[in-house]
Design a protein around this motif. Structure first.
Motif, PDB file in Angstrom:
ATOM      1  N   ALA A 295       0.828  -1.208   0.000  1.00  0.00           N
ATOM      2  CA  ALA A 295       0.000   0.000   0.000  1.00  0.00           C
ATOM      3  C   ALA A 295       0.864   1.260   0.000  1.00  0.00           C
ATOM      4  O   ALA A 295       0.488   2.268  -0.620  1.00  0.00           O
ATOM      5  N   SER A 296       2.025   1.237   0.674  1.00  0.00           N
ATOM      6  CA  SER A 296       2.898   2.415   0.711  1.00  0.00           C
ATOM      7  C   SER A 296       3.461   2.709  -0.666  1.00  0.00           C
ATOM      8  O   SER A 296       3.516   3.872  -1.096  1.00  0.00           O
ATOM      9  N   TRP A 297       3.903   1.679  -1.379  1.00  0.00           N
ATOM     10  CA  TRP A 297       4.436   1.877  -2.731  1.00  0.00           C
ATOM     11  C   TRP A 297       3.345   2.433  -3.670  1.00  0.00           C
ATOM     12  O   TRP A 297       3.598   3.331  -4.473  1.00  0.00           O
ATOM     13  N   ILE A 298       2.122   1.883  -3.546  1.00  0.00           N
ATOM     14  CA  ILE A 298       1.034   2.342  -4.418  1.00  0.00           C
ATOM     15  C   ILE A 298       0.705   3.805  -4.134  1.00  0.00           C
ATOM     16  O   ILE A 298       0.514   4.617  -5.054  1.00  0.00           O
ATOM     17  N   ALA A 299       0.669   4.180  -2.844  1.00  0.00           N
ATOM     18  CA  ALA A 299       0.377   5.569  -2.495  1.00  0.00           C
ATOM     19  C   ALA A 299       1.468   6.505  -2.992  1.00  0.00           C
ATOM     20  O   ALA A 299       1.182   7.606  -3.478  1.00  0.00           O
ATOM     21  N   ALA A 300       2.724   6.074  -2.879  1.00  0.00           N
ATOM     22  CA  ALA A 300       3.836   6.914  -3.346  1.00  0.00           C
ATOM     23  C   ALA A 300       3.762   7.119  -4.858  1.00  0.00           C
ATOM     24  O   ALA A 300       3.982   8.227  -5.364  1.00  0.00           O
ATOM     25  N   ALA A 301       3.424   6.055  -5.598  1.00  0.00           N
ATOM     26  CA  ALA A 301       3.320   6.191  -7.055  1.00  0.00           C
ATOM     27  C   ALA A 301       2.163   7.101  -7.446  1.00  0.00           C
ATOM     28  O   ALA A 301       2.283   7.939  -8.356  1.00  0.00           O
ATOM     29  N   ASP A 329      -2.313  -6.239  -5.953  1.00  0.00           N
ATOM     30  CA  ASP A 329      -2.648  -4.828  -6.119  1.00  0.00           C
ATOM     31  C   ASP A 329      -1.497  -4.031  -6.700  1.00  0.00           C
ATOM     32  O   ASP A 329      -1.695  -3.167  -7.556  1.00  0.00           O
ATOM     33  N   ILE A 330      -0.278  -4.313  -6.249  1.00  0.00           N
ATOM     34  CA  ILE A 330       0.853  -3.508  -6.728  1.00  0.00           C
ATOM     35  C   ILE A 330       1.168  -3.827  -8.188  1.00  0.00           C
ATOM     36  O   ILE A 330       1.525  -2.953  -8.972  1.00  0.00           O
ATOM     37  N   TRP A 331       0.977  -5.106  -8.589  1.00  0.00           N
ATOM     38  CA  TRP A 331       1.178  -5.456  -9.999  1.00  0.00           C
ATOM     39  C   TRP A 331       0.102  -4.811 -10.873  1.00  0.00           C
ATOM     40  O   TRP A 331       0.385  -4.315 -11.970  1.00  0.00           O
ATOM     41  N   LEU A 332      -1.150  -4.813 -10.377  1.00  0.00           N
ATOM     42  CA  LEU A 332      -2.216  -4.180 -11.147  1.00  0.00           C
ATOM     43  C   LEU A 332      -1.978  -2.677 -11.292  1.00  0.00           C
ATOM     44  O   LEU A 332      -2.226  -2.101 -12.359  1.00  0.00           O
ATOM     45  N   GLU A 333      -1.478  -2.043 -10.232  1.00  0.00           N
ATOM     46  CA  GLU A 333      -1.152  -0.615 -10.314  1.00  0.00           C
ATOM     47  C   GLU A 333      -0.041  -0.371 -11.317  1.00  0.00           C
ATOM     48  O   GLU A 333      -0.086   0.598 -12.091  1.00  0.00           O
ATOM     49  N   ASN A 334       0.937  -1.236 -11.338  1.00  0.00           N
ATOM     50  CA  ASN A 334       2.042  -1.116 -12.296  1.00  0.00           C
ATOM     51  C   ASN A 334       1.545  -1.270 -13.730  1.00  0.00           C
ATOM     52  O   ASN A 334       1.949  -0.535 -14.633  1.00  0.00           O
ATOM     53  N   ILE A 335       0.615  -2.193 -13.934  1.00  0.00           N
ATOM     54  CA  ILE A 335       0.055  -2.391 -15.280  1.00  0.00           C
ATOM     55  C   ILE A 335      -0.713  -1.160 -15.726  1.00  0.00           C
ATOM     56  O   ILE A 335      -0.619  -0.708 -16.876  1.00  0.00           O
ATOM     57  N   HIS A 336      -1.475  -0.565 -14.831  1.00  0.00           N
ATOM     58  CA  HIS A 336      -2.290   0.591 -15.196  1.00  0.00           C
ATOM     59  C   HIS A 336      -1.453   1.824 -15.468  1.00  0.00           C
ATOM     60  O   HIS A 336      -1.879   2.702 -16.232  1.00  0.00           O
ATOM     61  N   LEU A 337      -0.252   1.915 -14.871  1.00  0.00           N
ATOM     62  CA  LEU A 337       0.587   3.097 -15.061  1.00  0.00           C
ATOM     63  C   LEU A 337       1.403   3.052 -16.346  1.00  0.00           C
ATOM     64  O   LEU A 337       2.009   4.074 -16.708  1.00  0.00           O
ATOM     65  N   ASN A 338       1.447   1.927 -17.021  1.00  0.00           N
ATOM     66  CA  ASN A 338       2.264   1.791 -18.225  1.00  0.00           C
ATOM     67  C   ASN A 338       1.371   1.667 -19.453  1.00  0.00           C
ATOM     68  O   ASN A 338       0.168   1.381 -19.354  1.00  0.00           O
ATOM     69  N   ASP A 339       2.004   1.883 -20.616  1.00  0.00           N
ATOM     70  CA  ASP A 339       1.262   1.732 -21.852  1.00  0.00           C
ATOM     71  C   ASP A 339       1.047   0.246 -22.151  1.00  0.00           C
ATOM     72  O   ASP A 339       1.529  -0.630 -21.428  1.00  0.00           O
ATOM     73  N   ASN A 340       0.314  -0.027 -23.218  1.00  0.00           N
ATOM     74  CA  ASN A 340      -0.118  -1.399 -23.488  1.00  0.00           C
ATOM     75  C   ASN A 340       1.067  -2.346 -23.713  1.00  0.00           C
ATOM     76  O   ASN A 340       1.074  -3.479 -23.217  1.00  0.00           O
TER      77      ASN A 340
END
Length: 923
Positions: A295-301, A329-340
């Protein structure tokens, strides 16, 4: 003097309380109340201590012998052990607990209505005896309505009456005074640079401030800044003119407005930089202290995204994925922050670290563009998660071929037999024969699911065998055996859901088999079912309500209230054939209730032969019922069969000789213009029914029609002596005398009437009108004051006073006073609407008319006044709606309405015609 005690040694006076002058309240001790019981002696205390010690020693030795077991008296009942220490909570125990729970629920439902009504009455009584402050001041709040704007503006200001208190001293400290202009000018020049040179007494120049130069001149930095701004503005304007003539590829064009806007945005961003930096430090501290917390990494991003730094956000979330590789959750956040493209690589890495994560597989499938790739991803996901219901559903949704989807669902149900949705989906895709097999298998795998049985019932309905196969009957037996029977309310909700999806037969079957579940004969089943039906009607589920009434009528076969409710349902929401069928069932079940016969005859009045057959059947069941006789007469008279109607009345006078039959006979002859025949009939009727006031009124009216005033007066005079409690008879007698020019006799008649019928608003109002029409306004006002003292809640009296006795300027104040004293009187509400109408406040007048209609729909005068209002200020659609509602409610009362509706000339007129005639007569 030597024997007298000093002051401190004297006893205190009676009722003395120390410190009472300083505000003390005193207290009371036992010594004030008197000597208390003496406590135990010293020997008794020693004996009790010794006995207690002996008991404790014996208890300890006993505990040692019994392996330190606790005494049963101190055992926790929720944590018991011993006799049932090795017992198991079996299915029988679960069933026993369920039965006891059902017993408790049934006992709670018993007499629930009476209990709730009693509690409500107790609460209302308590609130009445202990009103809130808001309720106590309700009357005063209503009185504020009469305060005018001028009175409100003239209210004096509240003054501080606290005197020389701390609050007053603080108020004096905060008092402000006018500041001289010189002080304001000095403050305005503070911090600025002077632009003048002052000569001192020696003749030398002195600088005004620190901005002075060595040669005595002063630099004005404010003007320098203003000049700089002007130069910048000029350059921007010149650049903007240049950009208008520049080519498309020119790089020198500048948008000054956009440039300034961007500067403002940058300035706003700079203002929030401090907050962002503070949050960044906090999140960095959280990440460094616990790098395994996703959760801390996701909030920081997300903070970096908000700050407009997507690259930093991606770097942060990538580090987070390295530290928390097992977090979805952190992998899903990483996927959403990048292009396809990068997201596919990240999704592959995430799935390698979490091969059993359904969310990651679904997200990876969504990243693919073509259906083939999506199917490939889902099938690989199913290889790693063969028991994931969500993945199987996604796979089925991707299939375009029905056969492939059916194969997938068949495999899914083998792997996940407890999934209800998969079984239902497979049954929908199968052929009818295979669907039955699928549902049978599903019931074996999910024996507690009632949804499968409902699906089976709907399948039979689609095949046209919904009424042949007792699916729901078997379902109730099976679920009851499995102890998985839902509650009655849940079955009703399922029935309404089937109605929404147009499964009407299944809806009816559910209600038929489950409506009585959980209820016994001790419960108020009829009331409960009627409430269920009304709730379904309010939700728009007419089929469900019809099924509830049908089931209730099978239990309560001869219930008049249930049949009335069912007939009302069909009248409002069904077809004419449905209404006829409901009424036929009602007359068969309740043949001696004339109401149903009359309703059926009225509904078939358009077909006179059918209506005659209905009334003939009604005569067989109720041979001497006057209502049926009169209905038959009305049917023949409305269809212009005069001779048949006269013969029916003659037969009715022989078979059912009631005063109503005789009155109808007299009225029928008057309507045909046969006043002599009507007079003969009324003479014969009065020989049989001398206490019937309407017969005396008819006799007097017939004489008036013939122009025989003395005989009419004699009829009314004899009538009031025979029936002194009839107010209409007194009024007819008085009005006849007044029309004859004898106001004194009319006044004396009304005085006699008030003695016979005291505190009657109609009699008092008529007497006041007699005085008003005679020109005795003072006497009329005096009578009105006496009447309102005796009957302060009469809307008729208040209306007469407001409209006819007081000046127009006082109408509003009198109306406000009347509304406070009179509660829910339609005559007074119509008066309020008429006053607002006269003042051109049309919206408010319309609201008051509608309030009066809601209060009493049987008052014909209200409909007439509202119709007259709409003739001037309403639309054609609104008038048509009002006429339709008036016809539906069929009003019968009202001073103006009855005068026109009961006129023999208007006997055959419909409600709409009467409404228009009454509206035209109003003034």
């Amino acid at each position: 003097m030597a024997s007298r005690r000093d002051f401190l040694s004297q006893p205190a006076p009676e009722n003395y309380v120390a410190g009472l002058g300083r505000g003390a309240t005193g207290f009371t001790t036992r010594s004030d109340l008197g000597p208390a019981r003496e406590g135990p002696s010293e020997d008794q205390i020693k004996a009790a201590v010794a006995k207690r010690s002996a008991q404790l020693g014996l208890s300890e030795s006993k505990d040692d012998d019994n392996n330190n077991d606790d005494d049963a008296r101190y055992q926790d009942p929720d944590n018991e052990f011993g006799l049932f220490a090795g017992g198991l909570y079996e299915k029988d125990d679960e069933e026993a607990d369920r039965i006891w729970q059902e017993v408790d629920e049934r006992m709670a439902r018993r007499r629930q209505k009476q209990r709730e009504a009693r509690e409500k009455a107790e609460i209302e009584e308590y609130e009445r005896q202990n009103p809130k402050i808001q309720q106590q001041f309700a009357g005063l709040k209503r009185a504020l309505e009469t305060v005018t704007d001028e009175e409100w503006a003239n209210l004096p200001d509240v003054k501080d009456l606290t005197g020389r208190t701390k609050r007053a001293r603080q108020a004096r400290m905060e008092r402000f005074y006018a500041v001289p202009d010189s002080v304001i000018a000095a403050a305005n020049s503070t911090g600025q640079f002077g632009t003048t040179v002052a000569d001192d007494e020696a003749g030398t120049a002195t600088a005004a401030d620190s901005g002075s130069n060595k040669d005595g001149t002063v630099t004005d930095f404010a003007k320098i800044g203003a000049a700089r701004d002007k130069v910048l503005q000029a350059r921007l304007e010149r650049a903007s003119h240049t950009s208008g003539t520049a080519t498309a590829g020119s790089a020198t064009s500048i948008d000054p407005k956009g440039y300034l806007t961007s500067l403002q945005n940058m300035q706003g961003a700079e203002q929030s930089i401090g907050d962002i930096e503070q949050f960044r430090k906090m999140l960095k501290s959280a990440v460094d202290s616990n790098p395994k917390q996703a959760a801390s990494w996701i909030a920081a991003a997300r903070l970096e995204i908000a700050a407009g730094k997507p690259v930093a956000a991606r770097n942060l979330i990538a580090k987070g994925c390295q530290h928390c590789p097992k977090s979805e959750d952190i992998w899903l956040e990483n996927i959403h922050l990048n292009d396809n493209r990068n997201a596919k690589v990240i999704a592959a890495q995430a799935i390698q670290a979490n091969t059993h994560s359904v969310k990651l597989w679904v997200e990876a499938m969504k990243l693919e563009n073509d259906p083939r790739s999506k199917k490939k991803v889902i099938r690989r996901a199913l290889d790693h998660n063969p028991e994931s219901e969500a993945l199987w559903k996604e796979a089925v949704n991707l299939e375009e071929d029905v056969e492939d989807a059916r194969m997938l669902l068949a495999k899914a149900t083998e792997l996940i037999p407890e999934s209800l949705d998969l079984w239902l989906a497979l049954a929908r895709l199968e052929t009818p024969a295979n669907a039955r097999k699928v549902l049978n298998k599903a019931v074996k795998k999910l024996p507690n699911s009632h949804e499968l049985w409902i699906a089976a019932a709907r399948l039979e309905e689609q095949l046209g065998e919904g009424n042949k196969r007792p699916v729901m009957k078997n379902a109730v037996k099976f679920l009851a055996k499995q102890n998985a029977m839902p509650k009655r309310e849940e079955w009703i909700a399922e029935a309404e859901k089937c109605e929404e999806e147009e499964a009407v037969i299944t809806c009816s079957n559910i209600i038929e088999e489950t409506l009585g579940w959980g209820l016994d004969e001790d419960d108020d089943r009829k009331e409960i079912w009627m409430e269920d039906a009304k709730a379904s009607i309010n939700r728009g589920k007419i089929t469900t309500a019809r099924a509830i009434y049908a089931y209730a009528l099978r239990v309560f076969v001869n219930s008049k209230s249930l049949y009335l409710a069912a007939v009302d349902l069909e009248r409002n929401h069904g077809t004419k054939d449905d209404l006829w069928r409901a009424l036929e069932k009602a007359v068969e079940a309740c043949p001696h209730v004339e109401t149903f016969w009359l309703m059926l005859a009225k509904e078939k009045a358009g077909e006179i032969n059918e209506a005659r057959r209905v009334l003939a059947r009604a005569f067989k069941q109720n041979p001497d019922n006057e209502d049926i006789w009169l209905a038959a007469v009305k049917l023949e008279a409305d269809n212009d069969y005069v001779d048949q109607a006269r013969d029916l009345l003659k037969t009715a006078r022989q078979n059912a000789p009631t005063d109503r039959v005789w009155m109808r006979s007299v009225a029928f002859e008057r309507q045909l213009g046969n006043t002599e025949a009507g007079l003969d009939l009324v003479q014969d009727a009065l020989q049989l029914f001398p206490a019937a006031p309407k017969l005396w009124m008819m006799k007097g009216q017939i004489y008036e029609d013939l122009g025989k005033q003395p005989q009419a007066k004699e009829a009314y005079s004899t009538g009031v002596r025979a029936v002194p409690s009839s107010v209409p008879l007194w009024l007819l007698y008085s009005r006849l005398e007044e029309r004859s020019g004898n106001a004194v006799k009319a006044r004396s008649i009304l005085d006699r009437a008030r003695q016979a019928v005291p505190k009657n608003p109609e009699l008092w109002t008529e007497l006041i009108r007699v005085e008003r029409r005679a020109g005795n306004m003072n006497q009329a006002k005096s009578l009105m004051a006496s009447a309102l003292q005796q009957m302060p809640k009469s809307g008729l009296l208040w209306t007469e006073r407001i409209l006819n006795l007081e000046p127009r300027t006082q109408r509003k104040s009198l109306l406000a006073e009347a509304i406070k004293k009179v509660e829910d009187d339609p005559i007074l509400l119509v008066t309020a609407a008429r006053i607002l109408w006269a003042e051109r406040k049309l919206d408010r007048a319309q609201n008051w008319f509608e309030k009066a209609l809601l209060l009493d729909r049987d008052m014909g005068d209200t409909w007439a006044w509202y119709y007259k209002f709409l003739l001037q200020h309403g639309t054609e659609e609104k008038r048509g709606e009002l006429v339709s509602k008036c016809i539906l409610n069929d009003p019968r009362h009202g001073e103006h309405w009855q005068a026109i509706a009961k006129d023999p000339k208007n006997a055959n007129k419909k409600t709409e015609e009467i409404l228009k005639l009454v509206a035209a007569s109003l003034n």
